[in-house]
Design a protein around this motif. Structure first.
Motif, PDB file in Angstrom:
ATOM      1  N   UNK A 260       0.837  -1.214   0.000  1.00 48.66           N
ATOM      2  CA  UNK A 260       0.000   0.000   0.000  1.00 48.66           C
ATOM      3  C   UNK A 260       0.868   1.259   0.000  1.00 48.66           C
ATOM      4  N   UNK A 261       2.005   1.211   0.726  1.00 46.30           N
ATOM      5  CA  UNK A 261       2.899   2.379   0.746  1.00 46.30           C
ATOM      6  C   UNK A 261       3.482   2.620  -0.644  1.00 46.30           C
ATOM      7  N   UNK A 262       3.862   1.535  -1.335  1.00 46.22           N
ATOM      8  CA  UNK A 262       4.372   1.679  -2.714  1.00 46.22           C
ATOM      9  C   UNK A 262       3.300   2.274  -3.623  1.00 46.22           C
ATOM     10  N   UNK A 263       2.086   1.779  -3.442  1.00 46.70           N
ATOM     11  CA  UNK A 263       0.966   2.263  -4.269  1.00 46.70           C
ATOM     12  C   UNK A 263       0.736   3.752  -4.050  1.00 46.70           C
ATOM     13  N   UNK A 264       0.816   4.171  -2.790  1.00 45.33           N
ATOM     14  CA  UNK A 264       0.640   5.600  -2.469  1.00 45.33           C
ATOM     15  C   UNK A 264       1.736   6.414  -3.141  1.00 45.33           C
ATOM     16  N   UNK A 265       2.950   5.889  -3.153  1.00 45.55           N
ATOM     17  CA  UNK A 265       4.064   6.629  -3.774  1.00 45.55           C
ATOM     18  C   UNK A 265       3.824   6.783  -5.278  1.00 45.55           C
ATOM     19  N   UNK A 266       3.256   5.746  -5.911  1.00 50.50           N
ATOM     20  CA  UNK A 266       3.023   5.819  -7.362  1.00 50.50           C
ATOM     21  C   UNK A 266       1.968   6.878  -7.687  1.00 50.50           C
ATOM     22  N   UNK A 267       0.931   6.995  -6.847  1.00 50.80           N
ATOM     23  CA  UNK A 267      -0.207   7.851  -7.204  1.00 50.80           C
ATOM     24  C   UNK A 267      -0.330   9.118  -6.358  1.00 50.80           C
ATOM     25  N   UNK A 268       0.742   9.431  -5.597  1.00 49.02           N
ATOM     26  CA  UNK A 268       0.696  10.600  -4.734  1.00 49.02           C
ATOM     27  C   UNK A 268       0.274  11.872  -5.443  1.00 49.02           C
ATOM     28  N   UNK A 269       0.669  12.030  -6.708  1.00 54.07           N
ATOM     29  CA  UNK A 269       0.385  13.286  -7.408  1.00 54.07           C
ATOM     30  C   UNK A 269      -0.852  13.236  -8.281  1.00 54.07           C
ATOM     31  N   UNK A 270      -1.640  12.165  -8.231  1.00 56.94           N
ATOM     32  CA  UNK A 270      -2.785  12.050  -9.138  1.00 56.94           C
ATOM     33  C   UNK A 270      -4.084  12.241  -8.354  1.00 56.94           C
ATOM     34  N   UNK A 271      -4.734  13.405  -8.521  1.00 58.60           N
ATOM     35  CA  UNK A 271      -5.937  13.684  -7.719  1.00 58.60           C
ATOM     36  C   UNK A 271      -7.126  12.786  -8.056  1.00 58.60           C
ATOM     37  N   UNK A 272      -7.038  12.029  -9.143  1.00 60.33           N
ATOM     38  CA  UNK A 272      -8.156  11.134  -9.512  1.00 60.33           C
ATOM     39  C   UNK A 272      -8.120   9.836  -8.726  1.00 60.33           C
ATOM     40  N   UNK A 273      -6.924   9.516  -8.163  1.00 61.15           N
ATOM     41  CA  UNK A 273      -6.729   8.180  -7.584  1.00 61.15           C
ATOM     42  C   UNK A 273      -6.673   8.264  -6.063  1.00 61.15           C
ATOM     43  N   UNK A 274      -7.577   7.551  -5.394  1.00 62.29           N
ATOM     44  CA  UNK A 274      -7.523   7.435  -3.929  1.00 62.29           C
ATOM     45  C   UNK A 274      -6.928   6.079  -3.582  1.00 62.29           C
ATOM     46  N   UNK A 275      -5.933   6.084  -2.698  1.00 61.68           N
ATOM     47  CA  UNK A 275      -5.308   4.823  -2.267  1.00 61.68           C
ATOM     48  C   UNK A 275      -5.758   4.533  -0.841  1.00 61.68           C
ATOM     49  N   UNK A 276      -6.386   3.384  -0.639  1.00 57.56           N
ATOM     50  CA  UNK A 276      -6.875   2.992   0.683  1.00 57.56           C
ATOM     51  C   UNK A 276      -6.080   1.775   1.151  1.00 57.56           C
ATOM     52  N   UNK A 277      -5.386   1.923   2.273  1.00 56.22           N
ATOM     53  CA  UNK A 277      -4.686   0.772   2.856  1.00 56.22           C
ATOM     54  C   UNK A 277      -5.703   0.026   3.710  1.00 56.22           C
TER      55      UNK A 277
END
Ligand code: SAM
Length: 285
Positions: A123-140
């Motif tokens: 989940x932390x890796x996923x957050x790093x990939x999409x940190x700058x994309x306001x369309x994508x919410x990452x839920x751990x």
């Protein structure tokens, strides 16, 4: 929670899953109205086919890398390879896109994507990939709980009436996971009936899937289609001989597009005895 997708990225199951995923996205994008995508088991979003995990199994060699050597001509394969190339242009020549990356690549600025990943490191890796994309919410968080929490879309996303749910669990506890998947689909379809669901499943011996697939026509979906790719005969319970995508409420005419691509994939990725299957478990009304 021993499963790590980095060992399996780009294998024949990913090729099938990601080709079907992009085909669904493109069908949804045929209309201008916004789309909400929920990826319940997202993984880390981005993989490297030259890292130690991928090299240890070498699974991509019999999957995406074999396809790349001599790709059959088909619009769905071309679309998948275009997305792969875009990923490689952005992240390097040995990168491979996970399902959240493909969703973010395919969908538009007014669409929204919710991704769930239970493993904290992934989940932390996923957050790093999409940190700058306001369309994508990452839920751990647990992806099945997210079906209850996030469907139908709420808040600013409540305006969105079209959607896709991708369910791609690791099936570590095989039989229980099938039960959980069916329960989540039943609940999610009751909450948001119009969504298209794409549920991936592994095939060792196909007959072991009968109890799962027999329950599908009882789900509250208008239609249900299975698309399977077996790269070898389903005669060993010890290894993954193929996989399938169960599609609930699939887009119109997706079946015809899959009917022409599945034989090409079986021919290119299959060993002797490879086969494919495309069947309606519930025909469209
Ligand atoms: N969908 C990804 C793709 O196509 O790139 C691959 C996902 S991988 C097959 C399954 C992932 O689900 C793993 O990263 C695992 O850690 C995660 N996982 C396992 N149980 C979960 C759960 N209950 N909720 C959310 N994620 C889970």
């Amino acid at each position: 929670m021993n499963y790590r997708h980095a060992f399996h990225a780009g294998n024949h199951a990913d090729v099938l899953k990601h080709i079907v995923l992009l085909a669904i996205c493109d069908a949804l994008l045929a209309k201008p109205a916004a789309v909400f995508a929920l990826d319940t088991h997202a993984g880390r979003g981005l993989y490297r086919l030259d890292d130690a995990q991928a090299l240890r199994t070498g699974e991509a060699a019999a999957g995406v890398l074999r396809l790349l050597e001599d790709p059959p001509r088909h619009p769905l394969i071309a679309r998948y390879l275009e997305a792969l190339q875009a990923c490689r242009t952005a992240h390097g020549d040995t990168s491979y896109p996970g399902s959240p990356w493909l969703l973010a690549h395919a969908l538009r600025s007014h669409d929204r994507i919710a991704t769930c990943e239970l493993h904290p490191g992934e989940a932390a890796e996923l957050k790093a990939v999409f940190g700058g994309d306001p369309r994508v919410a990452v839920h751990a968080r647990d992806g099945y709980d997210a079906v209850r929490a996030l469907l139908p879309p709420r808040g600013p996303e409540a305006r969105i009436h079209r959607g896709l749910v991708l369910v791609d669990p690791p099936y570590e506890a095989q039989l229980e996971e099938f039960d959980t998947v069916v329960a989540a689909a039943r609940d999610g379809l009751a909450r948001w009936p119009q969504a298209c669901w794409a549920i991936w499943y592994p095939i060792k011996r196909r007959r072991a899937l009968h109890p799962f697939l027999r329950r599908i026509p009882g789900l509250p979906a208008k239609s249900a289609l299975v698309a399977e790719l077996l790269v070898r005969p389903d005669d060993s319970p010890l290894r993954m001989n193929g996989s399938g995508m169960l599609l609930l409420n699939p887009p119109w005419q997706l079946d015809a597009r899959l009917a022409s691509v599945l034989p090409l994939l079986a021919g290119r990725l299959g060993e002797p005895g490879a086969s494919w299957r495309l069947d309606w478990l519930r025909s469209p009304p």
